[in-house]
Design a protein around this motif. Structure first.
Motif, PDB file in Angstrom:
ATOM      1  N   MET B   1      92.791  26.849  23.252  1.00 18.13           N
ATOM      2  CA  MET B   1      91.807  26.877  24.077  1.00 18.13           C
ATOM      3  C   MET B   1      91.830  28.284  25.038  1.00 18.13           C
ATOM      4  N   HIS B   2      92.711  28.010  25.975  1.00 18.51           N
ATOM      5  CA  HIS B   2      92.796  28.861  27.127  1.00 18.51           C
ATOM      6  C   HIS B   2      94.173  29.126  27.393  1.00 18.51           C
ATOM      7  N   SER B   3      94.604  29.827  28.125  1.00 18.63           N
ATOM      8  CA  SER B   3      96.270  29.865  28.444  1.00 18.63           C
ATOM      9  C   SER B   3      96.504  29.143  29.794  1.00 18.63           C
ATOM     10  N   PRO B   4      96.211  28.031  30.111  1.00 19.50           N
ATOM     11  CA  PRO B   4      96.458  27.447  31.462  1.00 19.50           C
ATOM     12  C   PRO B   4      97.804  27.881  31.962  1.00 19.50           C
ATOM     13  N   SER B   5      97.508  27.725  33.252  1.00 17.87           N
ATOM     14  CA  SER B   5      99.001  28.387  33.914  1.00 17.87           C
ATOM     15  C   SER B   5      98.541  27.965  35.462  1.00 17.87           C
ATOM     16  N   GLU B   6      99.596  27.235  35.930  1.00 17.28           N
ATOM     17  CA  GLU B   6      99.646  26.836  37.380  1.00 17.28           C
ATOM     18  C   GLU B   6      99.331  28.121  38.167  1.00 17.28           C
ATOM     19  N   GLN B   7      99.918  29.284  37.774  1.00 12.11           N
ATOM     20  CA  GLN B   7      99.972  30.561  38.610  1.00 12.11           C
ATOM     21  C   GLN B   7      98.555  31.019  38.759  1.00 12.11           C
ATOM     22  N   ASN B   8      97.862  31.056  37.584  1.00  6.52           N
ATOM     23  CA  ASN B   8      96.490  31.651  37.528  1.00  6.52           C
ATOM     24  C   ASN B   8      95.137  30.797  37.874  1.00  6.52           C
ATOM     25  N   TYR B   9      95.247  29.331  37.627  1.00  8.28           N
ATOM     26  CA  TYR B   9      94.214  28.592  37.727  1.00  8.28           C
ATOM     27  C   TYR B   9      94.366  27.675  38.902  1.00  8.28           C
ATOM     28  N   ILE B  10      93.218  27.253  39.418  1.00  9.16           N
ATOM     29  CA  ILE B  10      93.226  25.926  40.358  1.00  9.16           C
ATOM     30  C   ILE B  10      93.535  24.692  39.339  1.00  9.16           C
ATOM     31  N   GLN B  11      94.267  23.839  39.805  1.00  9.20           N
ATOM     32  CA  GLN B  11      94.434  22.966  38.819  1.00  9.20           C
ATOM     33  C   GLN B  11      93.718  21.740  38.989  1.00  9.20           C
ATOM     34  N   GLN B  12      93.325  21.180  37.548  1.00 11.42           N
ATOM     35  CA  GLN B  12      92.373  19.835  37.562  1.00 11.42           C
ATOM     36  C   GLN B  12      91.244  20.067  38.139  1.00 11.42           C
ATOM     37  N   LEU B  13      90.575  21.282  37.974  1.00  6.80           N
ATOM     38  CA  LEU B  13      89.401  21.595  38.325  1.00  6.80           C
ATOM     39  C   LEU B  13      88.769  22.413  37.222  1.00  6.80           C
ATOM     40  N   SER B  14      87.594  22.105  36.607  1.00  6.84           N
ATOM     41  CA  SER B  14      86.910  22.702  35.837  1.00  6.84           C
ATOM     42  C   SER B  14      85.529  23.191  36.039  1.00  6.84           C
ATOM     43  N   ILE B  15      84.947  23.976  35.127  1.00  4.85           N
ATOM     44  CA  ILE B  15      83.407  24.214  35.215  1.00  4.85           C
ATOM     45  C   ILE B  15      82.895  23.920  33.927  1.00  4.85           C
ATOM     46  N   ASP B  16      81.869  23.249  33.689  1.00  2.00           N
ATOM     47  CA  ASP B  16      80.769  23.146  32.558  1.00  2.00           C
ATOM     48  C   ASP B  16      79.486  23.722  32.661  1.00  2.00           C
ATOM     49  N   CYS B  17      79.260  24.175  31.817  1.00  2.00           N
ATOM     50  CA  CYS B  17      77.727  25.058  32.019  1.00  2.00           C
ATOM     51  C   CYS B  17      76.839  24.294  30.898  1.00  2.00           C
ATOM     52  N   VAL B  18      75.800  23.913  31.539  1.00  2.00           N
ATOM     53  CA  VAL B  18      74.591  23.436  30.584  1.00  2.00           C
ATOM     54  C   VAL B  18      73.494  24.378  30.766  1.00  2.00           C
ATOM     55  N   ILE B  19      73.419  25.251  29.494  1.00  5.07           N
ATOM     56  CA  ILE B  19      72.255  26.025  29.282  1.00  5.07           C
ATOM     57  C   ILE B  19      71.097  25.773  28.500  1.00  5.07           C
ATOM     58  N   PHE B  20      70.024  25.354  29.163  1.00  4.49           N
ATOM     59  CA  PHE B  20      69.039  24.926  28.458  1.00  4.49           C
ATOM     60  C   PHE B  20      67.872  26.070  28.319  1.00  4.49           C
ATOM     61  N   GLY B  21      67.400  26.084  27.101  1.00  6.17           N
ATOM     62  CA  GLY B  21      66.628  27.290  26.523  1.00  6.17           C
ATOM     63  C   GLY B  21      65.241  26.746  26.126  1.00  6.17           C
ATOM     64  N   TYR B  22      64.480  27.515  26.267  1.00  5.19           N
ATOM     65  CA  TYR B  22      62.827  27.089  26.074  1.00  5.19           C
ATOM     66  C   TYR B  22      62.232  28.156  24.910  1.00  5.19           C
ATOM     67  N   GLN B  23      61.467  27.395  23.841  1.00  3.44           N
ATOM     68  CA  GLN B  23      61.217  28.271  22.889  1.00  3.44           C
ATOM     69  C   GLN B  23      60.130  27.452  22.039  1.00  3.44           C
ATOM     70  N   ASP B  24      59.041  28.049  21.651  1.00  2.00           N
ATOM     71  CA  ASP B  24      57.942  27.079  21.005  1.00  2.00           C
ATOM     72  C   ASP B  24      57.784  25.652  21.381  1.00  2.00           C
ATOM     73  N   LYS B  25      57.493  25.695  22.603  1.00  5.42           N
ATOM     74  CA  LYS B  25      57.243  24.494  23.336  1.00  5.42           C
ATOM     75  C   LYS B  25      58.371  23.328  23.386  1.00  5.42           C
ATOM     76  N   GLN B  26      59.419  23.744  23.115  1.00  6.57           N
ATOM     77  CA  GLN B  26      60.539  22.849  23.032  1.00  6.57           C
ATOM     78  C   GLN B  26      61.815  23.294  23.895  1.00  6.57           C
ATOM     79  N   LEU B  27      62.456  22.264  24.394  1.00  5.95           N
ATOM     80  CA  LEU B  27      63.736  22.305  25.007  1.00  5.95           C
ATOM     81  C   LEU B  27      64.630  22.122  24.420  1.00  5.95           C
TER      82      LEU B  27
END
Lengths: 241, 241
Positions: B1-27
């Protein structure tokens, strides 16, 4: 401050609480002052235990630092700039309090733990100042309600955290009005308006305000308030159950 | 998935993105499907580098997993229950893909890093589907727009994260309408109503809706739209600059 430890707490993540209080038509914020030389004010904050949810952590931290329990406390924003660190504040605190604090207060590992970059989850609440009795923590010299207009200078970005909490409070006031439980069982429209005026720090036109609030369809109109002067007596309202 | 490493990333914390899209009157919602046996869908997510703010992390993660750049992306809620962990999902993924993935994909330390309890900061956006071309990441088999009414079952609490993002989108739509940049330069009231109806998944009464939108004082009325039938031609509007 705390006894930080990798085993117990999630690293680099904290919680800070902004407790707004309402009393005598004024909006205030509850701020502890640390019991050290140097006049350090800081929001009630702390760390997240590995075995508790962030909401549980927020309530525990709030109780520990202010004595306040059983209130409607809600997360509102994460503060995650790269520059967020306790380091300048803690170095200054240690320097000023060397004789009493010295190197003994933190060992090197703890000092490193607590001075890394921190991301903080902001929680906020709005309480009736008459209904809570804040109790200071042993690390604090005092704890007190400060007018939103005259907050003390706090450590890190805590004044900015309050400003963002106030934005949220204003945006959400209509829908949180009941949850915050700020008004007595029955109240006049004037009392609602005074609450809004304190929070928005501006006057509202009476007729427009009344219309806006009634349009929310959350109020039930009762009999007129007994004032002795029947003509001018205002109506009493209560929240629809 | 990723290359997790204590040195690079903050531990136990993630970000998830919800991208809503609109098209032809639909979500719709943009959801990548992981390129492994087992039908795993997951929101575009990732970790926070020690040297970037959470907003920078969110944009980087979104670009990396979807190819989307330069959009109005905003944090909306932290998901911090104690039960949040990738472990059951990753164990199942490894079990199903043992021959191709095996123990080589993660070493033991990485596996432990990525399967600890995670607290996730949710970000959301609303985009015009005609204006973005999602590009899948190499770890994904595909990426696609799914109707909000027929989302695939996602890993962990990702379906719940979408539900909370939708609550926020609905609460904030009035004030974010301009920022989301969903409407053409000039538009009819009907087009605004169709957008609201898609997002709230319910019809609005035309007159009430028009009044509500005009009361927001963000629209400027222009000439009538040319349709050939002058009588019934609707007015065009644009946002006040």
């Amino acid at each position: 401050m705390h006894s930080p430890s990798e085993q117990n707490y999630i690293q680099q993540l904290s919680i800070d609480c902004v407790i707004f209080g309402y009393q005598d038509k004024q909006l205030k914020v509850l701020v502890p002052k640390l019991n050290f030389r140097g006049d350090f004010w800081a929001l009630p904050g702390g760390f997240i235990d590995q075995n508790e949810s962030i909401d549980e952590a927020a309530h525990r931290i709030l109780e520990s630092r202010t004595g306040i329990i059983d209130i409607y406390l809600e997360q509102f924003r994460v503060f995650g700039d790269t520059g967020r660190t306790n380091k300048p504040f803690l170095e200054r605190l240690i320097e000023l309090n060397e004789e009493t604090l010295g190197a003994n207060r933190f060992n090197q590992k703890e000092f490193e733990w607590v001075t890394r970059r921190f991301i903080s989850i902001g929680y906020y609440a709005l309480v009736d100042i008459n209904k809570v009795i804040p109790q200071k923590h042993e690390i604090d010299e005092s704890i007190g309600w400060y007018s939103i207009r005259q907050l003390p200078p706090m450590i890190m970005d805590h004044n900015e955290i309050v400003a963002r909490a106030l934005d949220t409070l204003r945006s959400n006031l209509d829908e949180k009005l009941i949850a915050f439980n700020l008004l007595p069982d029955t109240f006049t429209m004037r009392e609602v308006q005074e609450l809004y005026e304190a929070i928005f720090d501006k006057p509202f036109a009476r007729n427009n305000f009344q219309k806006k609030i009634l349009d929310m369809n959350v109020l039930e109109r009762l009999e007129k308030k007994y004032t002795g002067a029947a003509n001018k007596a205002p109506y009493l309202y209560r929240f629809v159950r």
